[in-house]
Scaffold this motif. Structure first.
Motif, PDB file in Angstrom:
ATOM      1  N   PRO A  24       0.835  -1.199   0.000  1.00 16.21           N
ATOM      2  CA  PRO A  24       0.000   0.000   0.000  1.00 16.21           C
ATOM      3  C   PRO A  24       0.864   1.240   0.000  1.00 16.21           C
ATOM      4  O   PRO A  24       2.054   1.197   0.290  1.00 16.21           O
ATOM      5  CB  PRO A  24      -0.800  -0.137   1.291  1.00 16.21           C
ATOM      6  N   ASP A  25       0.242   2.391  -0.312  1.00 21.91           N
ATOM      7  CA  ASP A  25       0.980   3.648  -0.436  1.00 21.91           C
ATOM      8  C   ASP A  25       1.224   4.257   0.940  1.00 21.91           C
ATOM      9  O   ASP A  25       0.832   5.380   1.222  1.00 21.91           O
ATOM     10  CB  ASP A  25       0.179   4.614  -1.306  1.00 21.91           C
ATOM     11  N   ARG A  26       1.892   3.493   1.795  1.00 21.60           N
ATOM     12  CA  ARG A  26       2.074   3.930   3.177  1.00 21.60           C
ATOM     13  C   ARG A  26       3.255   3.196   3.790  1.00 21.60           C
ATOM     14  O   ARG A  26       3.511   2.041   3.491  1.00 21.60           O
ATOM     15  CB  ARG A  26       0.811   3.624   3.987  1.00 21.60           C
ATOM     16  N   ALA A  27       3.992   3.891   4.657  1.00 24.58           N
ATOM     17  CA  ALA A  27       5.073   3.264   5.410  1.00 24.58           C
ATOM     18  C   ALA A  27       4.570   2.962   6.810  1.00 24.58           C
ATOM     19  O   ALA A  27       4.021   3.822   7.483  1.00 24.58           O
ATOM     20  CB  ALA A  27       6.286   4.191   5.481  1.00 24.58           C
ATOM     21  N   SER A  28       4.754   1.742   7.277  1.00 29.90           N
ATOM     22  CA  SER A  28       4.244   1.353   8.591  1.00 29.90           C
ATOM     23  C   SER A  28       5.276   1.654   9.661  1.00 29.90           C
ATOM     24  O   SER A  28       6.381   2.094   9.392  1.00 29.90           O
ATOM     25  CB  SER A  28       3.911  -0.145   8.603  1.00 29.90           C
ATOM     26  N   GLU A  29       4.892   1.397  10.934  1.00 25.89           N
ATOM     27  CA  GLU A  29       5.822   1.548  12.046  1.00 25.89           C
ATOM     28  C   GLU A  29       6.299   0.192  12.548  1.00 25.89           C
ATOM     29  O   GLU A  29       6.977   0.104  13.566  1.00 25.89           O
ATOM     30  CB  GLU A  29       5.175   2.321  13.192  1.00 25.89           C
ATOM     31  N   THR A  30       5.959  -0.891  11.862  1.00 26.36           N
ATOM     32  CA  THR A  30       6.368  -2.223  12.279  1.00 26.36           C
ATOM     33  C   THR A  30       7.656  -2.603  11.573  1.00 26.36           C
ATOM     34  O   THR A  30       7.700  -2.656  10.340  1.00 26.36           O
ATOM     35  CB  THR A  30       5.285  -3.260  11.936  1.00 26.36           C
ATOM     36  N   PRO A  31       8.748  -2.867  12.309  1.00 23.86           N
ATOM     37  CA  PRO A  31      10.005  -3.208  11.659  1.00 23.86           C
ATOM     38  C   PRO A  31       9.876  -4.443  10.786  1.00 23.86           C
ATOM     39  O   PRO A  31       9.185  -5.406  11.121  1.00 23.86           O
ATOM     40  CB  PRO A  31      10.968  -3.452  12.839  1.00 23.86           C
ATOM     41  N   LEU A  32      10.545  -4.407   9.652  1.00 23.83           N
ATOM     42  CA  LEU A  32      10.583  -5.551   8.752  1.00 23.83           C
ATOM     43  C   LEU A  32      11.356  -6.676   9.418  1.00 23.83           C
ATOM     44  O   LEU A  32      12.435  -6.468   9.962  1.00 23.83           O
ATOM     45  CB  LEU A  32      11.270  -5.139   7.446  1.00 23.83           C
ATOM     46  N   PHE A 143      17.404  -2.688  19.399  1.00 28.78           N
ATOM     47  CA  PHE A 143      16.720  -3.075  18.165  1.00 28.78           C
ATOM     48  C   PHE A 143      16.705  -4.588  17.975  1.00 28.78           C
ATOM     49  O   PHE A 143      15.681  -5.153  17.577  1.00 28.78           O
ATOM     50  CB  PHE A 143      17.382  -2.397  16.970  1.00 28.78           C
ATOM     51  N   VAL A 144      17.836  -5.253  18.244  1.00 31.84           N
ATOM     52  CA  VAL A 144      17.887  -6.707  18.005  1.00 31.84           C
ATOM     53  C   VAL A 144      17.436  -7.508  19.208  1.00 31.84           C
ATOM     54  O   VAL A 144      17.379  -8.742  19.148  1.00 31.84           O
ATOM     55  CB  VAL A 144      19.308  -7.150  17.568  1.00 31.84           C
TER      56      VAL A 144
END
Length: 377
Positions: A24-32, A143-144
């Motif tokens: 979708p035309d949107r960036a999420s806040e959930t890390p890949l 992060f990890v």
């Protein structure tokens, strides 16, 4: 101030293609999520910065309990530790764990990457960098998902599986002398002014009775108290940011993609008090300053902030989550950019270490991600 993007035409709407096809035309806040589990990790080394804040008597005791002497390597100057890195790679360890802060982890990542690019070891054969939570900011460790250091050492000794993350990094100078290094975030502005002040403060108290009290979070607070009054008196600085990669796009505060930029196009031309880029969400101390980072392979989150320090101080909970007033923040996803500062050099920081001042900067996502490991608990 006038919108720095107001002179650029913007094509909006559902007809836009997204960052990658099929999204979708949107960036999420959930890390890949790019992880794998090594069930039988075999032999792991521990390579530590003996000058790290976390290097205490208690940690000495844990090291003796959980790390075999032949697998422990110490250095008090990681920038002079090339021979040790070569020994570690030649020994065939499944992973090389290190700790001492984000700068220490960046050193080891960069040293291994340099040997891959020089053809001394293949990318497939290079061991992942294991992350121990030993520093002050611990952005990479957060992060990890690195745990408390003694618990992770205990898990390693027990042969726990390794969770290996593939993580994009920025690349550029200031990590390895006279070479390009890898790092998860960098920035110019008052944040770097605080970190430059912290580096100066550490040098002043080095070798004195107050050194252990003046480094770490206490030193950051002291530098912050010294820097903020100076920062509030300074005028905003004009910067020009150009897209030097193939993909670049502006986002609104909700993560919707507002427009895309062609290679060579100016993506921002205006005043800032802070400008930073990152491939991971955290900025240290679990401050989630880059909520759109780590969403798509090969892209970093770039933020230009034109607000005031007093607003941040009055809204610390929002700042900790990376939330700002829409009129103060400009968000982008980028592959690579060049940044030119007009008028005066700006303080510069890389991975939470103040590295001086700069007026011409290039930030780009490295072609290949690094592999970072933590024990499964």
């Amino acid at each position: 101030m006038p919108n720095p993007l107001s002179n650029f035409s913007s094509k909006l709407g559902a007809s836009q293609k997204d960052v990658t096809s099929g999204r979708p035309d949107r960036a999420s806040e959930t890390p890949l999520s790019r992880t794998r589990v090594v069930r039988d990790p075999g032999k792991c080394a521990v390579f530590l910065n003996a000058r790290a804040k976390g290097w205490t008597g208690e940690l000495h005791h844990d090291i003796q309990r959980f790390v075999s002497p032949q697998d422990l390597f110490l250095s008090d100057d990681f920038r002079q530790a090339d021979r040790t890195v070569d020994r570690l790679l030649a020994a065939g360890y499944e992973a090389i764990f290190t700790g001492g802060g984000d700068g220490t982890i960046c050193y080891l990542m960069s040293a291994i990457e340099k040997r891959i690019r020089d053809g001394k070891i293949s990318r497939e054969e290079a061991p992942p960098v294991g992350v121990l939570r030993m520093g002050t900011g611990n952005a990479i460790a957060s992060f990890v998902g690195a745990g408390e250091v003694s618990e992770d050492l205990r898990a390693l000794r027990a042969g726990a599986p390794l969770v290996v993350h593939e993580v994009d990094m920025l690349q550029g100078p200031h990590v390895l002398p006279d070479d390009d290094g890898l790092y998860p975030f960098a920035g110019v502005g008052w944040d770097a002014e605080v970190l430059n002040g912290y580096e100066w403060f550490k040098d002043v108290v080095h070798g004195t009775a107050v050194e252990n009290y003046a480094t770490g979070l206490g030193g950051y607070v002291a530098s912050l108290a010294h820097t903020i009054p100076k920062t509030m008196r300074q005028e905003p600085v004009h910067v020009v940011i150009k897209n030097t990669g193939q993909r670049a796009m502006q986002l609104d505060v909700a993560g919707n993609i507002l427009r895309r930029f062609e290679p060579g196009e100016t993506i921002f031309d205006g005043n800032i008090s802070v400008c930073a880029a990152a491939t991971i969400p955290f900025w240290g101390f679990k401050i989630r300053i880059f909520p759109r980072a780590a969403q798509y392979p090969g892209l970093a989150h770039l933020r230009a902030y034109d607000g005031s320090v007093p607003w941040i101080l009055r809204n610390l909970p929002n700042f900790w989550k990376g939330k700002f007033r829409p009129e103060d923040i400009y968000d982008f996803l980028i592959e690579s950019v060049s940044l030119t500062v007009r008028g005066r050099d700006m303080p510069y920081q890389v991975a939470g270490d103040g590295v001086g001042y700069a007026s011409e900067i290039e930030w780009g996502v490295a072609p290949s991600p690094v592999r970072l490991a933590v024990p499964m608990r």
